[in-house]
Design a protein around this motif. Structure first.
Motif, PDB file in Angstrom:
ATOM      1  N   SER A 102       8.581  23.179  -8.531  1.00 11.41           N
ATOM      2  CA  SER A 102       8.242  24.315  -7.665  1.00 11.41           C
ATOM      3  C   SER A 102       6.736  24.417  -7.433  1.00 11.41           C
ATOM      4  O   SER A 102       6.287  24.722  -6.328  1.00 11.41           O
ATOM      5  N   ALA A 103       5.948  24.145  -8.476  1.00 11.63           N
ATOM      6  CA  ALA A 103       4.496  24.226  -8.337  1.00 11.63           C
ATOM      7  C   ALA A 103       3.998  23.198  -7.328  1.00 11.63           C
ATOM      8  O   ALA A 103       3.172  23.488  -6.462  1.00 11.63           O
ATOM      9  N   LEU A 104       4.544  21.989  -7.447  1.00  6.99           N
ATOM     10  CA  LEU A 104       4.138  20.922  -6.540  1.00  6.99           C
ATOM     11  C   LEU A 104       4.581  21.234  -5.115  1.00  6.99           C
ATOM     12  O   LEU A 104       3.830  21.023  -4.152  1.00  6.99           O
ATOM     13  N   ALA A 105       5.799  21.762  -4.996  1.00  4.69           N
ATOM     14  CA  ALA A 105       6.301  22.122  -3.669  1.00  4.69           C
ATOM     15  C   ALA A 105       5.358  23.127  -3.020  1.00  4.69           C
ATOM     16  O   ALA A 105       5.030  23.014  -1.832  1.00  4.69           O
ATOM     17  N   GLN A 106       4.889  24.055  -3.821  1.00  8.82           N
ATOM     18  CA  GLN A 106       4.012  25.090  -3.277  1.00  8.82           C
ATOM     19  C   GLN A 106       2.703  24.498  -2.739  1.00  8.82           C
ATOM     20  O   GLN A 106       2.327  24.751  -1.593  1.00  8.82           O
ATOM     21  N   VAL A 107       2.034  23.698  -3.549  1.00 10.64           N
ATOM     22  CA  VAL A 107       0.742  23.164  -3.086  1.00 10.64           C
ATOM     23  C   VAL A 107       0.911  22.137  -1.968  1.00 10.64           C
ATOM     24  O   VAL A 107       0.025  21.983  -1.128  1.00 10.64           O
ATOM     25  N   MET A 108       2.053  21.459  -1.950  1.00 12.95           N
ATOM     26  CA  MET A 108       2.271  20.482  -0.877  1.00 12.95           C
ATOM     27  C   MET A 108       2.775  21.151   0.406  1.00 12.95           C
ATOM     28  O   MET A 108       2.852  20.499   1.441  1.00 12.95           O
ATOM     29  N   LYS A 154      -4.608   6.148 -11.390  1.00 12.61           N
ATOM     30  CA  LYS A 154      -5.630   5.294 -10.784  1.00 12.61           C
ATOM     31  C   LYS A 154      -5.688   5.511  -9.265  1.00 12.61           C
ATOM     32  O   LYS A 154      -6.770   5.643  -8.683  1.00 12.61           O
ATOM     33  N   VAL A 155      -4.517   5.561  -8.648  1.00  7.32           N
ATOM     34  CA  VAL A 155      -4.483   5.793  -7.199  1.00  7.32           C
ATOM     35  C   VAL A 155      -5.080   7.165  -6.878  1.00  7.32           C
ATOM     36  O   VAL A 155      -5.913   7.307  -5.993  1.00  7.32           O
ATOM     37  N   ALA A 156      -4.658   8.181  -7.630  1.00  5.09           N
ATOM     38  CA  ALA A 156      -5.122   9.551  -7.370  1.00  5.09           C
ATOM     39  C   ALA A 156      -6.650   9.635  -7.470  1.00  5.09           C
ATOM     40  O   ALA A 156      -7.310  10.218  -6.597  1.00  5.09           O
ATOM     41  N   LEU A 191       9.819  12.502  -5.606  1.00  4.84           N
ATOM     42  CA  LEU A 191       9.527  12.080  -6.974  1.00  4.84           C
ATOM     43  C   LEU A 191      10.422  10.938  -7.410  1.00  4.84           C
ATOM     44  O   LEU A 191       9.995  10.032  -8.127  1.00  4.84           O
ATOM     45  N   LYS A 192      11.646  10.971  -6.960  1.00  7.11           N
ATOM     46  CA  LYS A 192      12.549   9.864  -7.298  1.00  7.11           C
ATOM     47  C   LYS A 192      12.011   8.555  -6.739  1.00  7.11           C
ATOM     48  O   LYS A 192      11.987   7.537  -7.421  1.00  7.11           O
ATOM     49  N   ARG A 193      11.591   8.644  -5.469  1.00  6.03           N
ATOM     50  CA  ARG A 193      11.013   7.427  -4.872  1.00  6.03           C
ATOM     51  C   ARG A 193       9.776   6.971  -5.637  1.00  6.03           C
ATOM     52  O   ARG A 193       9.612   5.793  -5.930  1.00  6.03           O
ATOM     53  N   MET A 194       8.918   7.922  -5.965  1.00  5.26           N
ATOM     54  CA  MET A 194       7.660   7.559  -6.633  1.00  5.26           C
ATOM     55  C   MET A 194       7.903   7.079  -8.061  1.00  5.26           C
ATOM     56  O   MET A 194       7.186   6.218  -8.561  1.00  5.26           O
ATOM     57  N   ALA A 195       8.920   7.636  -8.697  1.00 11.48           N
ATOM     58  CA  ALA A 195       9.268   7.162 -10.043  1.00 11.48           C
ATOM     59  C   ALA A 195       9.727   5.709  -9.949  1.00 11.48           C
ATOM     60  O   ALA A 195       9.390   4.880 -10.803  1.00 11.48           O
ATOM     61  N   MET A 215       0.834  -1.217   0.000  1.00 12.99           N
ATOM     62  CA  MET A 215       0.000   0.000   0.000  1.00 12.99           C
ATOM     63  C   MET A 215       0.868   1.267   0.000  1.00 12.99           C
ATOM     64  O   MET A 215       2.051   1.198   0.275  1.00 12.99           O
ATOM     65  N   HIS A 216       0.273   2.375  -0.319  1.00  8.72           N
ATOM     66  CA  HIS A 216       1.038   3.627  -0.378  1.00  8.72           C
ATOM     67  C   HIS A 216       0.870   4.414   0.910  1.00  8.72           C
ATOM     68  O   HIS A 216      -0.170   4.344   1.558  1.00  8.72           O
ATOM     69  N   SER A 217       1.901   5.188   1.229  1.00 11.23           N
ATOM     70  CA  SER A 217       1.822   6.020   2.427  1.00 11.23           C
ATOM     71  C   SER A 217       0.882   7.194   2.179  1.00 11.23           C
ATOM     72  O   SER A 217       0.587   7.548   1.033  1.00 11.23           O
ATOM     73  N   PHE A 218       0.426   7.786   3.274  1.00  7.69           N
ATOM     74  CA  PHE A 218      -0.436   8.966   3.160  1.00  7.69           C
ATOM     75  C   PHE A 218       0.265  10.051   2.359  1.00  7.69           C
ATOM     76  O   PHE A 218      -0.338  10.739   1.535  1.00  7.69           O
ATOM     77  N   THR A 219       1.560  10.201   2.644  1.00  9.69           N
ATOM     78  CA  THR A 219       2.318  11.246   1.962  1.00  9.69           C
ATOM     79  C   THR A 219       2.325  11.023   0.453  1.00  9.69           C
ATOM     80  O   THR A 219       2.038  11.933  -0.322  1.00  9.69           O
ATOM     81  N   GLU A 220       2.635   9.820   0.064  1.00  8.18           N
ATOM     82  CA  GLU A 220       2.594   9.492  -1.371  1.00  8.18           C
ATOM     83  C   GLU A 220       1.222   9.803  -1.958  1.00  8.18           C
ATOM     84  O   GLU A 220       1.107  10.392  -3.039  1.00  8.18           O
ATOM     85  N   GLU A 221       0.203   9.384  -1.257  1.00 11.77           N
ATOM     86  CA  GLU A 221      -1.156   9.604  -1.763  1.00 11.77           C
ATOM     87  C   GLU A 221      -1.456  11.093  -1.916  1.00 11.77           C
ATOM     88  O   GLU A 221      -2.098  11.511  -2.877  1.00 11.77           O
ATOM     89  N   ASN A 222      -0.955  11.874  -0.968  1.00  8.79           N
ATOM     90  CA  ASN A 222      -1.193  13.319  -1.070  1.00  8.79           C
ATOM     91  C   ASN A 222      -0.422  13.934  -2.236  1.00  8.79           C
ATOM     92  O   ASN A 222      -0.939  14.835  -2.908  1.00  8.79           O
ATOM     93  N   TYR A 223       0.771  13.446  -2.473  1.00  5.21           N
ATOM     94  CA  TYR A 223       1.518  13.910  -3.644  1.00  5.21           C
ATOM     95  C   TYR A 223       0.750  13.549  -4.916  1.00  5.21           C
ATOM     96  O   TYR A 223       0.599  14.382  -5.826  1.00  5.21           O
ATOM     97  N   LEU A 224       0.276  12.330  -4.991  1.00  6.54           N
ATOM     98  CA  LEU A 224      -0.431  11.885  -6.205  1.00  6.54           C
ATOM     99  C   LEU A 224      -1.660  12.745  -6.460  1.00  6.54           C
ATOM    100  O   LEU A 224      -1.915  13.179  -7.581  1.00  6.54           O
TER     101      LEU A 224
END
Lengths: 218, 218
Positions: free
Chosen positions: A27-33, A69-71, A44-48, A1-10
């Motif tokens: 930078s855009a992703l950093a801002q919203v996260m 699909k997860v998102a 992103l490296k981990r998720m890739a 399963m994916h962590s909450f953090t991963e899910e929030n990134y997705l």
DNA sequence: AAGTAAAATTAGGCTAATCTAATTTAATTT
DNA sequence: AAATTAAATTAGATTAGCCTAATTTTACTT
């Protein structure tokens, strides 16, 4: 399963892709996260590595099919829980976001599908956002911003693009609710203030800021 | 707020204190948490720092008042969600534990209290475990194990001490449900097998193992 | 009371997710 | 095209929770 953090990134990448186009910037992703850029690169490296995103150094990134699909699954969870909170527990539409942010991470297909059935297979959440079905199919919205309408145009209020309690409370005070039919009586040239005729009853004046956060369907 | 891990430790310590007495041992906690002993020592130091437990090196530890309050809150969440899953969503009583283990960590006083109201302020979960009220008051059970009864004794089936799906399914198959009145027809001397008269209807034979996991109230 | 067994702790490491500071890469301006 | 600015990445640290191996403390046995 994916962590909450991963899910929030997705989820965040999904939403950025929806509004800002295919490819997302660090930078855009950093801002919203709400994190700093190096954290995003790291994540992103981990998720890739898990094939959740496709990532090219310094070129931006986007969701893989798997990531998408997860998102969408998370978004389905979130919106169904919001319906539950409002329809069954009696929360107001401006109170549910933070709680649904937690509930969306509960992992159980069975649960979300039974919840869906219990709620009567709703098509939209309390803010008018469409709910993906069990296969992840999300109906494309035919709504437009109220701010794109001209005097004389009519429509039904179907959703908001600003989900902040402040905005939602303001709508409540103005007596504007989801599903209301709205007719544009006039648009002030100087400051784009909209005068609206609501449901054959009240007349309401709203600022451009408000008109620009309201979705209507012709 | 506390992490899920902390909350799970608190819950585990609470349950160990309930069954095994005031003071808990590192090894016991490690076992129920499914981690190795040094992890427990580690975690306890952190939790002692937050005043959630009182901890004396190599002497064991117990919950502080603060820790107890958190633990009872989690148990309240867990049991209310179980009621929701069974009563509203149609889950079976053997299916809900894992999902409730996730839901119990949702942080919102407002949510749990509204859920409580929505469910009609239930006093027990689907397994008969009592639900703490909003003030954390948990009614002391007056039930005893069926295995302590003698031939001729009667009672009502009020709960289980084994929550495993295997055991719960076995009860279902035997036709024994929460709330049933039970009369002990006889106890086999040789192996302590119980013959029960159910609700004026069926007669059921259960092993000692089963009788030792069933709670009844005279 | 000494010796052994069991339980608990310390020491030192690992991973996920974050940070700051420094560096590299890409984009924009002149 | 060169210079400057902006964005992204690398390097090196930190924290929560976990691990194994080694050590210390407590308990048990004779």
């Amino acid at each position: 399963m994916h962590s909450f953090t991963e899910e929030n990134y997705l989820k965040a990448i999904y939403k950025l892709q929806e509004t800002n186009g295919e490819v997302v910037a660090t930078s855009a992703l950093a801002q919203v996260m709400g994190v700093h850029a190096p954290s995003v690169t790291d994540m992103l490296k981990r998720m890739a590595g898990k094939k959740l995103v496709t990532y090219q150094k310094s070129k931006g990134f986007k969701l893989s099919e798997k990531g998408k699909k997860v998102a969408v699954g998370i978004i389905r969870n979130h919106r169904l829980w919001e319906v539950f909170l409002v329809d069954k527990l009696g929360f107001r539409w401006d109170e549910v976001h933070d709680i649904a942010e937690q509930l969306e991470h509960i992992h159980s297909e069975d649960l979300v599908n039974k919840l869906d059935a219990f709620l009567g297979y709703p098509k939209a959440d309390p803010h008018g956002d469409p709910i993906p079905d069990a296969n992840g199919v999300l109906p494309k919205s035919k709504s437009v911003l109220l701010s794109t309408l001209k005097a004389g145009d009519e429509g039904t209020f179907t959703g908001v693009t600003d989900h902040s309690p402040a905005f939602l409370n303001h709508l409540d005070k103005s007596g504007i609710s989801l599903g209301n039919s709205i007719k544009v009586k006039g648009v002030e040239e100087y400051d784009q203030t909209y005068t609206l005729q609501l449901k054959g009853k009240k007349e309401v004046v709203v600022s451009f800021k408000v008109a620009n956060s309201l979705l209507v369907r012709g």
